[in-house]
Design an enzyme around this catalytic site. Structure first.
Site, mmCIF file in Angstrom:
data_model
loop_
_atom_site.group_PDB
_atom_site.id
_atom_site.type_symbol
_atom_site.label_atom_id
_atom_site.label_comp_id
_atom_site.label_asym_id
_atom_site.label_seq_id
_atom_site.Cartn_x
_atom_site.Cartn_y
_atom_site.Cartn_z
ATOM 1 N N GLY A 110 1.581 5.208 1.291
ATOM 2 C CA GLY A 110 1.485 5.811 2.619
ATOM 3 C C GLY A 110 2.661 5.468 3.517
ATOM 4 N N HIS A 111 3.586 4.642 3.005
ATOM 5 C CA HIS A 111 4.753 4.236 3.806
ATOM 6 C C HIS A 111 6.040 4.852 3.267
ATOM 7 C CE1 HIS A 111 1.871 1.438 5.271
ATOM 8 N NE2 HIS A 111 1.815 0.778 4.137
ATOM 9 N N GLY A 140 0.825 -1.206 0.000
ATOM 10 C CA GLY A 140 0.000 0.000 0.000
ATOM 11 C C GLY A 140 0.855 1.250 0.000
ATOM 12 N N HIS A 142 -0.167 0.713 9.152
ATOM 13 C CA HIS A 142 -1.341 1.097 8.363
ATOM 14 C C HIS A 142 -2.288 1.976 9.156
ATOM 15 C CE1 HIS A 142 0.257 -2.416 6.272
ATOM 16 N NE2 HIS A 142 -0.163 -1.809 5.202
ATOM 17 N N LYS A 156 5.711 -7.914 2.463
ATOM 18 C CA LYS A 156 5.423 -7.722 3.882
ATOM 19 C C LYS A 156 4.219 -8.593 4.248
ATOM 20 C CE LYS A 156 4.889 -3.199 3.752
ATOM 21 N NZ LYS A 156 4.837 -3.117 2.278
ATOM 22 N N ASP A 172 -1.386 -8.245 0.945
ATOM 23 C CA ASP A 172 -0.149 -8.284 0.167
ATOM 24 C C ASP A 172 0.198 -9.719 -0.212
ATOM 25 O OD1 ASP A 172 -0.264 -5.719 1.342
ATOM 26 O OD2 ASP A 172 1.883 -5.459 1.082
#
Ligand SMILES: Nc1ncnc2c1ncn2[C@@H]1O[C@H](COP(=O)(O)OP(=O)(O)O)[C@@H](O)[C@H]1O
Ligand SMILES: Nc1ncnc2c1ncn2[C@@H]1O[C@H](COP(=O)(O)OP(=O)(O)O)[C@@H](O)[C@H]1O
Ligand SMILES: [Mg+2]
Ligand SMILES: [Mg+2]
Ligand SMILES: [Mg+2]
Ligand SMILES: [Mg+2]
Lengths: 219, 355, 355, 219
Positions: free
Chosen positions: C54-55, C52, C217, C103, C108
């Site tokens: 945002g990391h 995702g 998250h 991860k 995922d």
């Protein structure tokens, strides 16, 4: 209290020490207030800076009877402990204010005028500031002028310093409608209007502390 | 206030301790506080900077091979004191003099100047170059002048490399001044930040407001306005930078021939079509790296419209205000000399390449 | 929600566009979305990751020489879809197979596994290595297993270098698994974060509360507790990591001999006195770099008490959760092989040295 | 409405299309609610994921009369548009659910049972989950069981699907006291208790949409 024979006495080194102690006390007490004043038009640290500096001043207060040496030590401590704009400016004030009095054990009323005027000249030069620019000078200069007038009228040190503190208070309040032209507050342009200058406020507090210290030691 | 700290009073000290543990190649000195390349400097000009803490990685993160030789951190958002720059200068002096790179804030300028005077008394040649690149401030006569922002990072990189290349103090001073008049920056804040010492935010902003024209000390900006899209915000900042005039002001410099401080008129460049620039898209702290890329896309577009080409870029956390959300943009016009020195190897905690 | 974005729906797209403009040496492909080293991979194993958005800088910021060959970003905090990994895999395949570093989040794992099946149908050899290093989660039988945290960054660095060195797919897969069982992480949050899509924080925390054992998250952690000092927080995280047992679980791996997915028992190392480790002290986003140094100081102290020596470190923003305030700590036991590969040159937007 | 002659009719491809349309509508409507459910025990994206996925499903809805082909197209769209855990799981559900019906223009009640059972088997395998683990299966499995029982009793597709939807609703609610053992929610351990599972909720909504679509097209 009723004994006024000493009221015309010179300002001793002990009175100067009491002044610095009282300054440290009031700056500690008003720390949050000064920082709050520095918040809308500055970076919200003036109270912290002054409190840190004067705590160090008190911790290292020399017990010499030499007024010049005491003031010089204050200057060096402020320069190395305060930081910010106010550190070198207050440092310069005390450095230049003390210079004429090296070796002197007490100050006459006229000496107080010299002390203020020399200190102010130092601040003006170091900060390239003039009155009306919304800085600490706007409390210091009216105080010096009132002091000078009172001494010229033959007032006692106690009375003259009371007049100086009152004038500093007026000057401090007069910074509210000013637009800042020096220091961080100047970045805000017109938005600096309607806020009281933190440095003028700390200057007033310090001058009031001087008036009180001299009044107490003269009683 | 939610912070990973132990004691608000000692916060800069405890962070400095950790910095020293993490980077054994950098020497951390306490009381007075400074960080310096271990072993000092041999036979080249030492490059020294400093300023209030809270802008990390500036300046400590830029100490190392090819960049700064020493950095003097003050308390959070409070300029360091002269004794720090004095001791740091003596520690790193390599016999060829010291270049001080100073962000234009009254406190920094006054404290560095006092330190320079003290070092000169010891026979060390010191030059102060003030970085004043913040185009949010138009005027210098009725203010303390433009603040120092992101151009500082480029000045530290380029001057560090030049010292490695063997520039003498005169040449290095001239180079640093050139970088300053070639660099322009502007920033904005979506949120204020909180110093550990105060525990409450430095100003208040409604959910639909932002501050334009901020510095790096959590202070409010030159204008408050309703929040806009990333594209609109970037367009405001980029246009102000790219169309900024030839800002002219008096700066106080050390005249080594006269042996005194003198006021010198200094004039910025203006960006021209055909210019190549180094760009920084800098997070003020909390703004995630991902959002910086939206800003970068628009910045590249606005620059292109002005005929200006971004040839190098830094996108990330370079000159911050604690956990403030917001962004600042810096453009530095790069000639052959600046670009060569920018590309030279550097090995510091925050910038590393070529080694 | 205060963010530098234009349109919450398109935010990952617009950020990807900016990423492509900023890093012309990396090719950005849309629909399906992936970023890859321009020109693909010749005659070595391709290393691919994703997850995702945002990391950031994970994973796109780690694409480049000596690290990832491609990264597939999903929507914010949502795993990417199989078509992304499928197209990215085909684009970078250099004839020696593909290592997927994943991860351990259900989404995922499932999406990467589907992509691996599709790529194998095209005759490309693919191995999936799952990173599950989050010691906050004790148990694997009654949960989805430990999450993937900071060890992912080290796995990507080390495996990218090994591919450059010419490791074949078998050896590379084995290496990646070794890094995984050598790595342990744990994180905490002082504040939640807000995805652009939702516009409100993912959970609520009182001014005096924190979450311990978070993932990445924006989800709440395994425990909520009163906020503590940086030293106490670091001690909790570091002790949990250093004293974690030999976590044992079944992981699903591709058995290339059988040509099928098989369940394999995998067992973590435990840290021993005398171990050398690579450490990451990672800001979750809003936590300033300066605060990470306080954490580092305590981490080094706790590690030393356990006889564990930190020989390399990353301190900064490496695997984040948007603008969440907090920190995560990762320790990876480094043997000669891991250290050599960690030190090898790397040139990506977020990690660069040796070039 | 009053005409019930068609009530025993097979479920047509048109009914399946209506089902998907209705699913997309209700998922769009409940988007914020599903995301809210995913907030305390997940990562607050389930509503966004499902809405994105089913919007794409509707946009690419094939007008083929082949139920198997329609369901396969749905699966492929979900797999490539949803992401997260629910993307491959719902994708697998529709993929496996549709497989037996390639080329078929309509489903008999017994086919509906097969459709559910095959879809569920796929989800279980893909996600390594069993009932009681607080997942979408906890709505799907009771629905399939109710459906099967109703069909065995000779109920119409409309009636049987109504029973299935009611059972899914019960199953969804029954996830509240469960401790999650799969997906993100499992990380919370006991803290996952007392929250309704978002995936079970979306499954209920989709099953209810099926019951409604078949009821409408059967009138
Ligand atoms: N150039 C100057 N001359 C005189 N006083 C100044 C000047 N610049 C700033 N000041 C005084 O310093 C005060 C701010 O001090 P402080 O907050 O401690 O430092 P800083 O602005 O560096 O944070 C101002 O309120 C003002 O009174
Ligand atoms: N292993 C699994 N088997 C079945 N369903 C699962 C599994 N893991 C997660 N789910 C379902 O997926 C839902 C979460 O979906 P979503 O939020 O879209 O994905 P993510 O968890 O990746 O963010 C959960 O509420 C649960 O019902
Ligand atoms: Mg201040
Ligand atoms: Mg300050
Ligand atoms: Mg998700
Ligand atoms: Mg989710």
């Amino acid at each position: 209290m009723s004994d006024t024979t000493n009221s015309e006495a010179a300002v001793s080194a002990a009175a100067i020490r009491l002044w610095l102690q009282k300054s440290a006390e009031v700056l500690a007490e008003k720390r949050a207030y000064l920082t709050e004043l520095d918040s809308p038009i500055g970076d919200a640290d003036h109270g912290n800076n002054m409190d840190r500096g004067f705590k160090a001043v008190v911790a290292t207060l020399s017990d010499k009877e030499d007024v010049g040496a005491v003031l010089k030590a204050v200057a060096m401590t402020l320069i190395s402990k305060v930081g910010g704009a106010s550190g070198p400016l207050y440092g310069t004030f005390f450095l230049d204010a003390g210079k004429p009095f090296a070796g002197k054990a007490a100050l006459e009323p006229a000496d107080l005028v010299t002390m203020f005027e020399d200190g102010i000249a130092g601040v003006k030069k170091r900060g390239r500031a003039e009155p009306g620019m919304k800085t600490m000078l706007d409390a210091q200069i009216p105080a010096a002028e009132a002091l000078k007038a009172a001494v010229a009228e033959g007032k006692s040190a106690v009375e003259a310093l009371k007049a100086a503190a009152d004038a500093a208070e007026e000057g401090m309040k007069a910074t509210i409608p000013m637009q800042a032209q020096r220091g961080r507050a100047s970045y805000l342009g017109e938005r600096s209007i309607d806020h009281q200058d933190p440095g003028a406020t700390s200057s007033y507090l310090i001058i009031r502390a001087l008036a009180e210290a001299v009044a107490e030691t003269s009683q | 206030m939610k912070k990973l700290i132990n004691n608000a009073e000692d916060v800069t000290l405890e962070q400095l301790k950790g910095f020293g543990l993490a980077h054994p190649e950098i020497e951390v000195h306490f009381d007075p506080n400074y960080v310096a390349v271990a072993g000092g400097v041999q036979n080249r000009v030492a490059v020294v900077s400093g300023g209030g803490a809270g802008h990390e990685p500036l300046h400590g993160g830029y100490v190392g091979m090819g960049m700064l030789d020493a950095a003097c951190p003050g308390q959070t958002f409070t300029s360091p004191t002269p004794d720090q720059m004095y001791e740091a200068g003596k520690a790193v002096n390599g016999g060829k003099g010291i270049l001080q790179i100073i962000k234009n804030y009254t406190g920094d300028v006054l404290n560095f100047r006092m330190a320079a005077d003290l070092l000169r008394d010891e026979g060390i040649d010191v030059r102060n170059v003030v970085i004043d690149d913040d185009v949010a401030l138009k005027d210098s006569l009725y203010t303390a002048g433009r603040r120092g922002l992101g151009t500082t990072v480029i000045a530290e990189k380029v001057c560090g490399a030049a010292s490695q290349e063997g520039y003498d103090l005169d040449r290095l001073e001239a180079l640093c001044k050139k970088v300053n008049i070639h660099g322009k920056s502007m920033g904005m804040a979506l949120t204020p930040c909180t110093t550990p010492q105060n525990g409450t935010p430095s100003f208040e902003l409604a959910e639909d407001e932002m501050e334009i024209g901020i510095g790096i000390h959590g202070e409010p900006g030159t204008e408050r306005m309703p929040i806009k899209s990333a594209d609109e915000i970037t367009e405001i900042l980029a246009t102000r930078i790219l169309e900024d005039g030839a800002y002219t002001r008096e700066l106080t410099e050390w005249d080594s021939e006269k042996g005194d401080w003198v006021d010198v008129e200094v004039k910025d460049i203006t960006f021209q079509s055909g210019d190549e620039v180094i760009a920084i898209v800098n997070s003020m702290g909390a703004t995630p790296i991902s959002e910086l890329y939206t800003v970068y896309a628009k910045l590249a577009e606005v620059a292109e419209k002005h005929g200006v080409k971004i040839v190098r870029k830094l996108i990330g956390h370079y000159i911050t205000s604690l956990e403030m959300a917001g962004v600042s943009i810096t453009l530095v016009k790069a000639d052959e000399e600046i670009l060569r020195l920018y590309d030279a190897p550097v090995n510091t905690p925050a910038l590393r390449w070529g080694v």
